[in-house]
Write an enzyme that holds these catalytic residues in place. Sequence first.
Site, PDB file in Angstrom:
ATOM      1  N   HIS A  54       0.848  -1.204   0.000  1.00 43.23           N
ATOM      2  CA  HIS A  54       0.000   0.000   0.000  1.00 43.23           C
ATOM      3  C   HIS A  54       0.871   1.237   0.000  1.00 43.23           C
ATOM      4  O   HIS A  54       2.091   1.149   0.087  1.00 43.23           O
ATOM      5  CB  HIS A  54      -1.014  -0.023   1.146  1.00 43.23           C
ATOM      6  CG  HIS A  54      -0.432   0.080   2.529  1.00 43.23           C
ATOM      7  ND1 HIS A  54       0.377  -0.891   3.079  1.00 43.23           N
ATOM      8  CD2 HIS A  54      -0.550   1.047   3.482  1.00 43.23           C
ATOM      9  CE1 HIS A  54       0.716  -0.539   4.307  1.00 43.23           C
ATOM     10  NE2 HIS A  54       0.181   0.638   4.582  1.00 43.23           N
ATOM     11  N   HIS A 111       1.388   3.952   1.959  1.00 44.16           N
ATOM     12  CA  HIS A 111       1.903   4.732   3.088  1.00 44.16           C
ATOM     13  C   HIS A 111       3.425   4.868   3.014  1.00 44.16           C
ATOM     14  O   HIS A 111       4.120   3.954   2.568  1.00 44.16           O
ATOM     15  CB  HIS A 111       1.490   4.084   4.416  1.00 44.16           C
ATOM     16  CG  HIS A 111       0.055   4.357   4.768  1.00 44.16           C
ATOM     17  ND1 HIS A 111      -0.671   3.558   5.630  1.00 44.16           N
ATOM     18  CD2 HIS A 111      -0.789   5.348   4.367  1.00 44.16           C
ATOM     19  CE1 HIS A 111      -1.901   4.051   5.737  1.00 44.16           C
ATOM     20  NE2 HIS A 111      -2.000   5.130   4.991  1.00 44.16           N
ATOM     21  N   ASP A 138       5.785   4.691   5.083  1.00 51.39           N
ATOM     22  CA  ASP A 138       6.643   3.685   5.721  1.00 51.39           C
ATOM     23  C   ASP A 138       6.602   2.347   4.982  1.00 51.39           C
ATOM     24  O   ASP A 138       7.109   1.333   5.483  1.00 51.39           O
ATOM     25  CB  ASP A 138       6.276   3.517   7.205  1.00 51.39           C
ATOM     26  CG  ASP A 138       4.869   3.004   7.414  1.00 51.39           C
ATOM     27  OD1 ASP A 138       3.947   3.472   6.712  1.00 51.39           O
ATOM     28  OD2 ASP A 138       4.680   2.138   8.282  1.00 51.39           O
ATOM     29  N   HIS A 139       6.027   2.345   3.755  1.00 48.10           N
ATOM     30  CA  HIS A 139       6.018   1.134   2.918  1.00 48.10           C
ATOM     31  C   HIS A 139       6.574   1.395   1.519  1.00 48.10           C
ATOM     32  O   HIS A 139       6.952   0.458   0.825  1.00 48.10           O
ATOM     33  CB  HIS A 139       4.593   0.558   2.830  1.00 48.10           C
ATOM     34  CG  HIS A 139       4.060   0.177   4.171  1.00 48.10           C
ATOM     35  ND1 HIS A 139       3.974  -1.127   4.600  1.00 48.10           N
ATOM     36  CD2 HIS A 139       3.669   0.945   5.217  1.00 48.10           C
ATOM     37  CE1 HIS A 139       3.521  -1.147   5.850  1.00 48.10           C
ATOM     38  NE2 HIS A 139       3.326   0.098   6.253  1.00 48.10           N
ATOM     39  N   HIS A 199      -7.516  -0.804   5.559  1.00 48.87           N
ATOM     40  CA  HIS A 199      -6.489   0.098   6.103  1.00 48.87           C
ATOM     41  C   HIS A 199      -6.308   1.277   5.136  1.00 48.87           C
ATOM     42  O   HIS A 199      -6.309   2.437   5.545  1.00 48.87           O
ATOM     43  CB  HIS A 199      -5.199  -0.695   6.275  1.00 48.87           C
ATOM     44  CG  HIS A 199      -4.025   0.103   6.765  1.00 48.87           C
ATOM     45  ND1 HIS A 199      -3.973   0.654   8.022  1.00 48.87           N
ATOM     46  CD2 HIS A 199      -2.855   0.435   6.173  1.00 48.87           C
ATOM     47  CE1 HIS A 199      -2.811   1.299   8.177  1.00 48.87           C
ATOM     48  NE2 HIS A 199      -2.125   1.181   7.067  1.00 48.87           N
ATOM     49  N   ASP A 258      -0.044  -3.869   6.218  1.00 48.79           N
ATOM     50  CA  ASP A 258      -0.709  -3.401   7.439  1.00 48.79           C
ATOM     51  C   ASP A 258      -2.158  -3.869   7.506  1.00 48.79           C
ATOM     52  O   ASP A 258      -3.013  -3.200   8.074  1.00 48.79           O
ATOM     53  CB  ASP A 258      -0.691  -1.865   7.510  1.00 48.79           C
ATOM     54  CG  ASP A 258       0.699  -1.303   7.766  1.00 48.79           C
ATOM     55  OD1 ASP A 258       1.640  -2.083   7.968  1.00 48.79           O
ATOM     56  OD2 ASP A 258       0.827  -0.057   7.762  1.00 48.79           O
ATOM     57  N   HIS A 275       4.927  -4.633  10.622  1.00 52.64           N
ATOM     58  CA  HIS A 275       5.249  -3.951  11.887  1.00 52.64           C
ATOM     59  C   HIS A 275       5.389  -4.938  13.038  1.00 52.64           C
ATOM     60  O   HIS A 275       4.695  -5.954  13.081  1.00 52.64           O
ATOM     61  CB  HIS A 275       4.161  -2.938  12.263  1.00 52.64           C
ATOM     62  CG  HIS A 275       4.103  -1.750  11.363  1.00 52.64           C
ATOM     63  ND1 HIS A 275       4.896  -0.640  11.546  1.00 52.64           N
ATOM     64  CD2 HIS A 275       3.346  -1.497  10.265  1.00 52.64           C
ATOM     65  CE1 HIS A 275       4.617   0.254  10.603  1.00 52.64           C
ATOM     66  NE2 HIS A 275       3.692  -0.243   9.799  1.00 52.64           N
TER      67      HIS A 275
HETATM   68 FE    FE Z   1       2.763   0.825   8.105  1.00 55.13          FE
HETATM   69 ZN    ZN Z   2       0.030   1.616   6.575  1.00 53.55          ZN
END
Ligand code: FE
Ligand code: ZN
Length: 256
Positions: A56, A58, A60-61, A114, A133, A171
């Site tokens: 996805h 985001h 942090d990905h 999400h 996530d 995570h």
């Molecule tokens: Fe994340």
């Molecule tokens: Zn995420």
Amino acid sequence: MTLQIERIPVLSDNYIWLAHDPASGATAVVDPAVADAPIQRAAELGWRITHILNTHHHGDHVGGNLEIKAATGCTIVGPRADAARIPGIDVQVGDGDRYRLGTAEAEVFDVPGHTRGHIAFWFAAGEALFCGDTLFVMGCGRLFEGTPAQMWHSLSKLARLPDATSIYCAHEYTQSNARFALSVEPDNAALRARAAEVDRLRAANQPTVPGTLGQERATNPFLRPGSPGLRRTLHLENAGTVEVFGATRAAKDSFR
Ligand code: FE
Ligand code: ZN
């Protein structure tokens, strides 16, 4: 030989995964939050990065996407439903698609909730699920862009996979997830045993990811809306599945 998988902890609690197909030499970086760490780890292992798989959009990905692509010329594979938000995307995939990483084949699932374009990659032969996530060990992602009904439908697709499937989520949230899970299902013996094991691992600075889907079905409250104990805690003994799931997610959102 099937996939070889390497864990790279980055930022405060993210895991980047390297998935290597020894038969072809293909190597994917899954959800690169950053670029340096996976490039360095792949070099240490003698693996040449050929792909990025994004679950996805985001930061942090996908934060490492463009830098890794510039350094390696790799192919970026991500969600068709969210292509505009995936930096550098080359190949768009969606529900039911099969994508070959060398000789290893992944089946793609659309798992919105999400985010609206979240996907998961399931390597059946490698018994490996990269779920970003969406599903966490004893938890699930927050509903930023979806409804409880959507997320329940998404998790139901993943919950049908074999017990032995390893859950490579993005995570290390397990310990706080376990505390919440115990608060809503205190009489679940499998959950209590697993929470104790997680506490032991974390005290020793050890990772708790991946878990297996069989463990998740036994201990993850977000896969257990039928559980009588969970329903008792939420005072929803006779409610529908989605209502129980949504109430569990809402309780987690306000849990401290
Ligand atoms: Fe994340
Ligand atoms: Zn995420």
